[in-house]
Scaffold this motif. Structure first.
Motif, mmCIF file in Angstrom:
data_model
loop_
_atom_site.group_PDB
_atom_site.id
_atom_site.type_symbol
_atom_site.label_atom_id
_atom_site.label_comp_id
_atom_site.label_asym_id
_atom_site.label_seq_id
_atom_site.Cartn_x
_atom_site.Cartn_y
_atom_site.Cartn_z
ATOM 1 N N TRP A 27 0.821 -1.214 0.000
ATOM 2 C CA TRP A 27 0.000 0.000 0.000
ATOM 3 C C TRP A 27 0.852 1.260 0.000
ATOM 4 C CZ3 TRP A 27 -4.295 -0.972 -1.981
ATOM 5 C CH2 TRP A 27 -4.956 -2.173 -1.729
ATOM 6 N N SER A 28 2.056 1.201 0.527
ATOM 7 C CA SER A 28 2.964 2.352 0.439
ATOM 8 C C SER A 28 3.271 2.670 -1.018
ATOM 9 C CB SER A 28 4.264 2.071 1.210
ATOM 10 O OG SER A 28 4.033 1.934 2.592
ATOM 11 N N VAL A 29 3.588 1.635 -1.794
ATOM 12 C CA VAL A 29 3.889 1.838 -3.211
ATOM 13 C C VAL A 29 2.630 2.251 -3.965
ATOM 14 C CG1 VAL A 29 4.592 0.661 -5.335
ATOM 15 C CG2 VAL A 29 5.890 0.327 -3.228
ATOM 16 N N PHE A 30 1.497 1.648 -3.644
ATOM 17 C CA PHE A 30 0.234 2.006 -4.294
ATOM 18 C C PHE A 30 -0.052 3.502 -4.150
ATOM 19 C CE2 PHE A 30 -4.438 2.566 -3.755
ATOM 20 C CZ PHE A 30 -4.847 2.230 -5.037
ATOM 21 N N LEU A 31 0.152 4.026 -2.953
ATOM 22 C CA LEU A 31 -0.104 5.441 -2.701
ATOM 23 C C LEU A 31 0.945 6.334 -3.358
ATOM 24 C CD1 LEU A 31 -1.058 4.998 1.056
ATOM 25 C CD2 LEU A 31 -2.618 5.780 -0.739
ATOM 26 N N LEU A 32 2.205 5.948 -3.265
ATOM 27 C CA LEU A 32 3.281 6.750 -3.852
ATOM 28 C C LEU A 32 3.163 6.819 -5.368
ATOM 29 C CD1 LEU A 32 6.581 5.885 -1.940
ATOM 30 C CD2 LEU A 32 5.468 8.114 -2.111
ATOM 31 N N ALA A 33 2.773 5.710 -5.981
ATOM 32 C CA ALA A 33 2.686 5.663 -7.443
ATOM 33 C C ALA A 33 1.654 6.648 -7.978
ATOM 34 C CB ALA A 33 2.354 4.247 -7.904
ATOM 35 N N GLN A 34 0.717 7.064 -7.128
ATOM 36 C CA GLN A 34 -0.286 8.054 -7.529
ATOM 37 C C GLN A 34 0.119 9.475 -7.152
ATOM 38 O OE1 GLN A 34 -4.427 6.594 -6.456
ATOM 39 N NE2 GLN A 34 -3.162 5.059 -5.436
ATOM 40 N N SER A 35 1.292 9.613 -6.541
ATOM 41 C CA SER A 35 1.761 10.921 -6.077
ATOM 42 C C SER A 35 3.208 11.129 -6.522
ATOM 43 C CB SER A 35 1.659 11.003 -4.548
ATOM 44 O OG SER A 35 0.359 10.682 -4.105
ATOM 45 N N PRO A 36 3.426 11.441 -7.803
ATOM 46 C CA PRO A 36 4.798 11.587 -8.321
ATOM 47 C C PRO A 36 5.642 12.594 -7.546
ATOM 48 C CG PRO A 36 3.210 11.553 -10.116
ATOM 49 C CD PRO A 36 2.411 11.635 -8.849
ATOM 50 N N THR A 37 5.026 13.676 -7.074
ATOM 51 C CA THR A 37 5.788 14.677 -6.318
ATOM 52 C C THR A 37 6.312 14.084 -5.018
ATOM 53 O OG1 THR A 37 4.433 16.462 -7.233
ATOM 54 C CG2 THR A 37 5.685 16.942 -5.233
ATOM 55 N N LYS A 38 5.460 13.329 -4.324
ATOM 56 C CA LYS A 38 5.885 12.695 -3.076
ATOM 57 C C LYS A 38 6.931 11.616 -3.343
ATOM 58 C CE LYS A 38 1.724 13.582 -0.308
ATOM 59 N NZ LYS A 38 1.128 14.596 -1.179
ATOM 60 N N MET A 39 6.795 10.904 -4.463
ATOM 61 C CA MET A 39 7.786 9.887 -4.787
ATOM 62 C C MET A 39 9.153 10.519 -5.044
ATOM 63 S SD MET A 39 7.769 6.818 -7.621
ATOM 64 C CE MET A 39 6.488 5.956 -6.730
ATOM 65 N N ARG A 40 9.171 11.624 -5.770
ATOM 66 C CA ARG A 40 10.448 12.291 -6.033
ATOM 67 C C ARG A 40 11.063 12.827 -4.742
ATOM 68 N NH1 ARG A 40 7.578 13.963 -10.704
ATOM 69 N NH2 ARG A 40 6.943 15.930 -9.713
ATOM 70 N N LYS A 41 10.220 13.332 -3.845
ATOM 71 C CA LYS A 41 10.722 13.799 -2.555
ATOM 72 C C LYS A 41 11.335 12.650 -1.763
ATOM 73 C CE LYS A 41 9.212 16.149 1.682
ATOM 74 N NZ LYS A 41 8.053 16.820 2.377
ATOM 75 N N ALA A 42 10.677 11.498 -1.787
ATOM 76 C CA ALA A 42 11.201 10.315 -1.089
ATOM 77 C C ALA A 42 12.511 9.857 -1.708
ATOM 78 C CB ALA A 42 10.166 9.197 -1.119
ATOM 79 N N GLN A 43 12.589 9.833 -3.029
ATOM 80 C CA GLN A 43 13.808 9.398 -3.705
ATOM 81 C C GLN A 43 14.970 10.345 -3.432
ATOM 82 O OE1 GLN A 43 12.085 9.099 -7.657
ATOM 83 N NE2 GLN A 43 12.189 6.859 -7.598
ATOM 84 N N ALA A 44 14.694 11.630 -3.361
ATOM 85 C CA ALA A 44 15.749 12.598 -3.054
ATOM 86 C C ALA A 44 16.306 12.349 -1.660
ATOM 87 C CB ALA A 44 15.203 14.019 -3.165
ATOM 88 N N GLU A 45 15.431 12.043 -0.706
ATOM 89 C CA GLU A 45 15.898 11.743 0.646
ATOM 90 C C GLU A 45 16.732 10.467 0.658
ATOM 91 O OE1 GLU A 45 13.636 11.957 4.753
ATOM 92 O OE2 GLU A 45 13.293 9.980 3.846
ATOM 93 N N VAL A 46 16.263 9.431 -0.040
ATOM 94 C CA VAL A 46 16.997 8.165 -0.092
ATOM 95 C C VAL A 46 18.373 8.367 -0.715
ATOM 96 C CG1 VAL A 46 17.054 5.890 -1.172
ATOM 97 C CG2 VAL A 46 14.946 6.708 -0.115
ATOM 98 N N ASP A 47 18.439 9.115 -1.828
ATOM 99 C CA ASP A 47 19.720 9.356 -2.493
ATOM 100 C C ASP A 47 20.697 10.049 -1.561
ATOM 101 O OD1 ASP A 47 18.630 8.241 -4.751
ATOM 102 O OD2 ASP A 47 18.228 10.155 -5.737
ATOM 103 N N SER A 48 20.197 10.986 -0.783
ATOM 104 C CA SER A 48 21.058 11.743 0.122
ATOM 105 C C SER A 48 21.531 10.894 1.299
ATOM 106 C CB SER A 48 20.315 12.978 0.635
ATOM 107 O OG SER A 48 21.059 13.645 1.623
ATOM 108 N N VAL A 49 20.609 10.187 1.924
ATOM 109 C CA VAL A 49 20.930 9.451 3.150
ATOM 110 C C VAL A 49 21.755 8.191 2.876
ATOM 111 C CG1 VAL A 49 19.935 8.165 5.095
ATOM 112 C CG2 VAL A 49 18.937 10.343 4.392
ATOM 113 N N LEU A 50 21.446 7.496 1.773
ATOM 114 C CA LEU A 50 22.111 6.215 1.500
ATOM 115 C C LEU A 50 23.344 6.360 0.604
ATOM 116 C CD1 LEU A 50 19.089 3.782 0.967
ATOM 117 C CD2 LEU A 50 20.220 4.493 3.084
#
Length: 578
Positions: free
Chosen positions: A368-391
């Motif tokens: 359900w996390s992916v289901f919700l994110l896939a409908q919210s491209p802006t939130k997905m990009r925000k999440a990916q930016a955080e992952v790229d920075s932290v990891l």
């Protein structure tokens, strides 16, 4: 982990597309009951569905057509509701509303119509439905030992025996005292390494699938299910299912048992308790065969662990150097704990409980996390930016995960919108008096001994009285305090109420948010499940962009042990260019 067990024998199966869109605020309360029920059924996960909702709001109300079965059910409900529960509101919804969709949708409709505490009857069986944090807190924490698991324990006993979820209070107290120390800080740190190892397998598999064309369509729910099974196997009892890359008889047996657990939670008549059904009914023969395969496997693992036992005090076990151990499982800890000797049957029940409950929860949360994110491209990009920075600096550790603030908020919001499970089940062991809750009876409600209660987590998490825009995907809501002075007895949501907590819990939300239950019988593996989900989601988003294959409304929802999809979460994965 333990929160994901099947909910109740009265849950009825059926698909529902996307997510419901209950109406909120004064507009909903001003509408006729039949009109409100129709509005509550509208789904709002895409723009096209929002337009459909607006069009329906402009239509004139149409009366609910009830058939003979509905009328007979309501007469029986009224007859059965005349005595022991006094002035408690009684749901008189159409019984046919229960067919073709999960029960918790109808429970929400009746919550909006009748309030936060009401009675619901199915023929000769009645339940009290609770949708209020003040009342839930009373049942789960303030008077917890006045209740046991009731219907839930009856369903799960043949599968989990005396594991933590279905156990009677005496057994639960003994086992909880032994199992809880196993989830200590060094063990969790070691588990993060296992989460990473297993997630890397899944990511590698997906990368191979996308190798030729740079993208692939895949059922992510199935992939998450395999990943969760591998993690539980290694982390709980040191067994590598390796279900990401292969299928063994044990894996088939595990899934067969999971399906049977769900079947029992969605079938009204417990026919499996009848004499000879385990030999006569084919699916029951298969279930007992599957159960034997798993139990034989667990018995062998327990035997091996006991043969290599290194007995020690709990404090010393919690200081072990897990980096030098070949077996870092919870089973290893339980077997080595001095003074915690237990028979093999109880250990097996404990392991079976964690296998089923832990596996189901994580797979559903990620889905359900992916289901919700896939409908919210802006939130997905925000999440990916955080992952790229932290990891970007190497290995994933607990300290690293603390920095993935937005990923954690996404997982929490997915748990709010799709709680696992959507209902908690309790049965009163002695007479009790429930508080009235918000807008309920000031004098409260008398509860006789033997009363079955549904604490509707789904209703709590989407209540228009305790959440702003309750049906919208807003991970940021968990960072903002919320207090409503008009709600007496509820202290509101405050992310600073539990200093040091990695994830908001029932204390922070004062029981308006119960992803793993609350009070003494709260799930013991909550941190395990949340960290596991955080690692897996972060690693997926680091490598891939994710889109739904079709419309969100094509993702049909069914429920049993957890809220999951009917036909899988089919997504298009594209390799990210980093």
């Amino acid at each position: 982990m333990a929160g994901a067990a099947p909910t109740t024998a009265t849950l009825l199966p059926g698909p529902v597309a996307g997510s419901p869109s209950p109406r909120t605020g004064s507009m909903a309360s001003a509408l006729p009951a039949s009109r409100r029920r129709r509005l509550l059924a509208v789904r709002c996960q895409s723009t096209s569905v929002d337009k459909q909702q607006q069009e329906q709001e402009q239509e004139p109300p149409k009366p609910k057509q009830r058939n003979l079965l509905d009328n007979a059910s309501n007469l029986l409900t009224n007859f059965l509701s005349g005595g022991s529960l006094g002035a408690m509101p009684v749901a008189e919804g159409a019984v046919t509303d229960l067919f073709g969709k999960p029960l918790f949708f109808s429970l929400y409709d009746w919550f909006i119509e009748h309030g936060s505490v009401y009675k619901l009857a199915f023929g000769p069986k009645s339940f009290v439905v609770v949708s209020d944090p003040i009342v839930a807190r009373h049942i789960l924490r303030e008077n917890a030992f006045c209740y046991d698991k009731g219907v839930l324990a009856e369903i799960l006993k043949p599968i989990m025996g005396k594991g933590l979820i279905p156990a009677d209070l005496d057994t639960w107290k003994q086992r909880r005292k032994v199992i809880t120390p196993g989830f200590h800080a060094l063990f969790i740190e070691a588990m993060v390494r296992i989460f990473t190892k297993c997630s890397e397998r899944t990511i590698s598999k997906l990368e191979e699938l996308t190798e030729s064309e740079g993208q692939v369509i895949v059922d992510l729910e199935a992939e998450f299910s395999n990943l969760a099974l591998d993690i539980i196997g290694l982390g709980v009892f040191n067994f590598d299912f390796d279900s990401v890359t292969k299928e063994s008889p044990v894996i088939k047996a595990v899934y067969g048992t999971l399906f049977e657990a769900e079947h029992r939670s969605t079938f009204y008549i417990p026919y499996w308790n009848l004499p000879f059904t385990k030999w006569i009914v084919p699916r029951q023969r298969k279930f007992h065969s599957d159960l034997k395969v798993i139990n034989d496997c667990l018995d062998n693992l327990i035997k091996n662990a006991k043969e290599t036992r290194q007995e020690d005090d709990v404090e010393k076990l919690q200081q072990r150097d897990y980096s030098s151990l070949k077996d870092v499982s919870l089973l290893r800890f339980l077997v080595d704990m001095r003074g915690a000797d237990v028979d093999d049957r109880q250990l097996r029940d404990d392991l079976m409980t964690m296998l089923i409950a832990g596996h189901e929860t994580t797979a559903a949360v990620l889905t359900w996390s992916v289901f919700l994110l896939a409908q919210s491209p802006t939130k997905m990009r925000k999440a990916q930016a955080e992952v790229d920075s932290v990891l970007s600096n190497g290995a994933i550790t607990v300290d690293t995960l603390k920095k993935l603030e937005y990923i954690k908020l996404i997982i929490l919001e997915a748990l709010r919108l799709y709680p696992q499970p959507p209902l908690l089940i309790r049965r009163s062991l002695r007479p009790d008096k429930l508080p009235g809750g918000y807008n309920g009876a000031k004098e409260g409600y008398e509860i006789p001994v033997g009363t079955d209660i549904f604490v509707s987590i789904y209703n709590l998490h989407r209540s228009p009285y305790f959440w702003d825009r309750p049906n919208e995907f807003e991970p940021e809501r968990f960072s903002v305090p919320k207090k409503d002075e008009s709600i007496k007895g509820w202290s509101g949501f405050d992310p600073n109420r539990s200093p040091g907590a990695m994830y908001p819990n029932e204390i922070i939300a004062d029981f308006a948010f119960l992803p793993f239950g609350g009070g003494p019988r709260k799930c013991v593996g909550d941190q395990f499940a949340l960290l596991e989900s955080t690692v897996a989601l972060a690693m997926l988003l680091r490598k891939f962009d994710v889109e739904l294959r079709g419309s969100p409304d094509e993702v049909e929802m069914v429920t049993g042990a957890t809220i999951h999809t009917k036909n899988g979460l089919w997504c298009r994965l594209r390799k990210r260019r980093t």
